[in-house]
Design a protein around this motif. Structure first.
Motif, short mmCIF file in Angstrom:
data_model
loop_
_atom_site.label_atom_id
_atom_site.label_comp_id
_atom_site.label_asym_id
_atom_site.label_seq_id
_atom_site.Cartn_x
_atom_site.Cartn_y
_atom_site.Cartn_z
N MET A 1 -10.15 31.30 -39.30
CA MET A 1 -9.80 32.45 -38.49
C MET A 1 -8.63 32.14 -37.57
SD MET A 1 -11.08 35.45 -38.33
CE MET A 1 -11.37 36.85 -37.35
N LYS A 2 -8.65 30.94 -36.94
CA LYS A 2 -7.56 30.56 -36.05
C LYS A 2 -6.26 30.38 -36.82
CE LYS A 2 -6.47 27.16 -32.52
NZ LYS A 2 -6.90 25.94 -31.86
N LYS A 3 -6.37 29.86 -38.04
CA LYS A 3 -5.18 29.65 -38.86
C LYS A 3 -4.54 30.99 -39.23
CE LYS A 3 -3.76 27.03 -42.88
NZ LYS A 3 -4.20 26.21 -44.01
N ASP A 4 -5.36 32.00 -39.50
CA ASP A 4 -4.83 33.33 -39.82
C ASP A 4 -4.11 33.95 -38.62
OD1 ASP A 4 -5.78 33.16 -42.39
OD2 ASP A 4 -7.66 34.23 -41.96
N ALA A 5 -4.65 33.75 -37.45
CA ALA A 5 -4.03 34.31 -36.24
C ALA A 5 -2.68 33.64 -35.97
CB ALA A 5 -4.97 34.13 -35.05
N ILE A 6 -2.61 32.34 -36.16
CA ILE A 6 -1.34 31.62 -35.94
C ILE A 6 -0.30 32.07 -36.95
CG2 ILE A 6 -0.24 29.36 -36.02
CD1 ILE A 6 -2.79 28.18 -34.84
#
Length: 70
Positions: A1-6
């Motif tokens: 999820m964090k990777k998608d936001a970045i």
């Protein structure tokens, strides 16, 4: 999820950067086109108030007012 936001944030940031670069390049080009379109106006010469210099006896006769006797 964090990777998608970045990755989404980087995509948006790079998109804004590309749009800013395109705008920075297009504004001077459009300004030059508008300025060159305004240069088609005809040149109106200015009025000069200088009189040609005359010399000799004819010059004195031209510049002296004529007096008539009444």
């Amino acid at each position: 999820m964090k990777k998608d936001a970045i990755s989404t944030g980087l995509f948006i940031a790079i998109g804004f950067l590309c749009v800013a670069i395109v705008i920075a390049v297009l504004i001077p080009v459009v300004r030059d086109v508008i300025n060159s379109a305004d240069d088609n106006r005809p040149a109106i010469p200015g009025v000069t108030m200088t009189q040609p210099a005359e010399s000799g006896p004819s010059a004195a006769a031209v510049h002296t007012p004529a007096h008539t006797a009444v």
